[in-house]
Every structure is written in structure tokens, then in C-alpha cells.
Scaffold this motif. Structure first.
Motif, PDB file in Angstrom:
ATOM      1  N   ASP A  12      10.254   4.606  10.802  1.00 48.53           N
ATOM      2  CA  ASP A  12      10.211   5.784   9.943  1.00 48.53           C
ATOM      3  C   ASP A  12      11.322   6.807  10.173  1.00 48.53           C
ATOM      4  O   ASP A  12      11.098   7.933  10.517  1.00 48.53           O
ATOM      5  N   PHE A 161       7.873  -0.103  10.348  1.00 45.12           N
ATOM      6  CA  PHE A 161       9.129  -0.240   9.618  1.00 45.12           C
ATOM      7  C   PHE A 161      10.253  -0.822  10.473  1.00 45.12           C
ATOM      8  O   PHE A 161      11.331  -0.238  10.593  1.00 45.12           O
ATOM      9  N   THR A 198       5.645  -2.313   6.963  1.00 43.97           N
ATOM     10  CA  THR A 198       6.978  -2.545   6.428  1.00 43.97           C
ATOM     11  C   THR A 198       6.986  -2.240   4.937  1.00 43.97           C
ATOM     12  O   THR A 198       5.939  -2.298   4.273  1.00 43.97           O
ATOM     13  N   ASP A 199       8.172  -1.916   4.410  1.00 45.03           N
ATOM     14  CA  ASP A 199       8.309  -1.705   2.975  1.00 45.03           C
ATOM     15  C   ASP A 199       9.002  -2.878   2.310  1.00 45.03           C
ATOM     16  O   ASP A 199       9.424  -2.775   1.159  1.00 45.03           O
ATOM     17  N   LYS A 231      -3.848   1.217   4.330  1.00 47.87           N
ATOM     18  CA  LYS A 231      -3.155   2.077   5.303  1.00 47.87           C
ATOM     19  C   LYS A 231      -4.184   2.887   6.086  1.00 47.87           C
ATOM     20  O   LYS A 231      -4.964   3.632   5.509  1.00 47.87           O
ATOM     21  N   GLU A 241       9.375   6.898   4.186  1.00 51.55           N
ATOM     22  CA  GLU A 241       8.472   6.085   3.387  1.00 51.55           C
ATOM     23  C   GLU A 241       8.343   6.629   1.967  1.00 51.55           C
ATOM     24  O   GLU A 241       8.331   5.874   0.991  1.00 51.55           O
ATOM     25  N   HIS A 249       9.537   0.815  -3.867  1.00 54.51           N
ATOM     26  CA  HIS A 249       9.189  -0.108  -2.791  1.00 54.51           C
ATOM     27  C   HIS A 249       7.693  -0.029  -2.514  1.00 54.51           C
ATOM     28  O   HIS A 249       7.119   1.059  -2.428  1.00 54.51           O
ATOM     29  N   VAL A 251       4.583  -0.547   0.205  1.00 50.79           N
ATOM     30  CA  VAL A 251       4.436  -0.386   1.654  1.00 50.79           C
ATOM     31  C   VAL A 251       3.235  -1.225   2.073  1.00 50.79           C
ATOM     32  O   VAL A 251       2.173  -1.148   1.453  1.00 50.79           O
TER      33      VAL A 251
END
Length: 259
Positions: A12, A161, A198-199, A231, A241, A249, A251
């Protein structure tokens, strides 16, 4: 370990420029499996430490930085108390780390990051937010796992990430690979968790595949058919993010627990 991060173990990021995805020059970097070279949790990137971060090193480093050691770490002595410990690998600039530590004062957070500006930024947040439950080891997380952490000592692991290494020929550089996951699972206590985010959906799919193949781990019961979990409330939406979401994107959170 984020393509958006200066350090591939870093998560991040909100302040550092992206590094180019260049073809490696060292033939060893092209090895087809991570164990064909020394397993590492990072690739170093250049970065500039600000005066505020340098001041945080001076003022808070002696209390919150843990030196790497080839011997087992006494977690109770390091944190000054007995408490469940979560390991974070690659915290970037420490935004999510500080947020979660503030939400969970009864949890100890052992955080590994080699990017000096990121370490300074988290030390600065520690001072500003009066966070006493964080310790930072500015060293390769793989060596910390191998040498400093005994089996079964961790309540959880956070990897947010990591660098997706988008190009197919670079996928072997991704952190989430079977050798590291086995080490992490071994250091988790029964019922402990491994939380990755992760994105980049192809990387999220690889995470699910690799974690599913580790016999010590089981998927979260609330996981979708694809293996993704909602999440958790403790993981914040960071500036990095939010930028990704605005760019379209997705997540993806991947949570597994120790059997």
C-alpha cells in the motif's frame, strides 16, 4: 512487491514512484524456480528519505527497530509483553500497518521492510499515533522467518499488495510461491491466518492456487468459489488502493488459516 511500490515486498504505497519493469540483466534472475536462487522477500529500489523520516529514525528507531539476528527472537522481550503476534511482510509506507495496529492494541505487529523511506515513514507514524505494539525489522523477511521465528509462534501473517510482476517471464519473482508459503504456514500457530491482498486478479488467482496446495492451510469458510474472501474490516482502503479502484482495478483478499 507491488508494481506500484519502490520495494517488491512493500505494500500500500502512497508516496513513492513506480519502478520500471525491466528485463533482468543477471542470468540467475531468469532461473525457472525461486529455489534456484536464494529465496528473498524483496528487490531493493532507490528511494529518498525525507528529513521527517530521518528524524523518526533518530527519535524512535532505538525503541522500535529490531536488529536481525541469526538466533531465535524472544517476542515477549522484544515487545515487553506476552501477546499474539502478527508478521507483516512489506509494509510500504506503513499506512495500513499503523491503522491496523491502532485498531488492535492487544496484538503485537512484527513488520519486515527493507525500503528505508518506508521504515522511516512507519517510525514517524508510530511517534505521531503513539503506537507501542509495532516492532520493525529492516531485513529480508525470509531470513527473519528462517532464523528468528520458531515454528508455531505467529497468530497471523499480512502480505498486502506485493509486486505482481505482470510479465509472464517475471512471474517466478512473485513472493507468493510454495517455498515461502510453506515457511509461513510452519510459523503459524494452529488457527492462525495468512492474509494476502492484491489488485491484480491473475496474481490473486495464483495466490489461491499456491495457498490451496499447501496442506497445512485451509481456505477461509467465507471464501467465494474463486477463493477470494470479503475484505476484513481491519484492512483499510489506502490512498494507493483508492487510486487503483478509480482506475477500474479490482481488489482481492485471500485468507487461509492453519489447520
Amino acid at each position: 512487491m507491488n508494481a506500484h511500490d519502490p520495494d517488491p515486498a512493500a505494500g500500500d504505497q502512497d508516496a513513492a514512484p513506480p519502478a520500471p519493469d525491466a528485463t533482468p540483466q543477471d542470468p540467475a534472475e531468469e532461473s525457472p524456480h525461486p529455489l534456484h536462487r536464494r529465496l528473498r522477500s524483496f528487490v531493493r529500489r532507490a528511494g529518498r528519505t525525507t528529513e521527517g523520516q530521518a528524524r523518526a529514525y533518530r527519535e524512535h528507531g532505538p525503541s522500535f527497530l529490531l536488529p536481525y539476528s541469526a538466533s531465535r527472537l524472544d517476542l515477549a522481550a522484544a515487545f515487553g509483553r506476552e501477546a499474539p503476534t502478527v508478521l507483516e511482510i512489506g509494509f510500504g509506507m506503513g499506512e495500513a500497518t499503523a491503522h491496523i495496529a491502532g485498531l488492535k492494541p492487544d496484538i503485537n505487529f512484527l513488520c519486515c521492510e527493507v525500503h528505508e523511506p518506508g521504515v522511516g515513514a512507519l517510525l514517524k507514524r508510530i511517534g505521531e499515533q503513539n503506537l507501542g505494539n509495532i516492532r520493525i525489522c529492516a531485513h529480508d523477511a525470509v531470513e527473519v522467518l528462517d532464523d528468528m521465528l520458531a515454528p508455531g509462534v505467529l497468530a497471523g501473517v499480512h502480505i498486502f499488495f506485493p509486486d505482481p510482476w505482470h510479465k509472464k517471464r517475471h512471474h517466478k519473482r512473485r513472493l507468493i510461491q510454495p517455498p515461502l508459503v510453506k515457511k509461513l504456514a510452519d510459523r503459524l500457530a494452529p488457527g492462525g491466518y495468512l492474509h494476502c491482498a492484491t489488485d491484480w486478479k491473475p496474481y490473486a488467482e495464483q495466490m489461491v492456487q499456491v495457498l490451496s496446495a499447501e496442506p497445512m492451510l485451509a481456505p477461509s469458510p467465507d471464501a467465494s468459489p474463486e477463493g477470494f474472501s470479503p475484505k476484513p474490516d481491519y484492512r483499510p482502503l489506502t490512498k494507493f488502493e483508492n487510486r487503483g479502484i478509480k482506475l477500474g482495478h479490482g481488489v482481492y483478499d485471500v485468507l487461509f488459516t492453519k489447520r
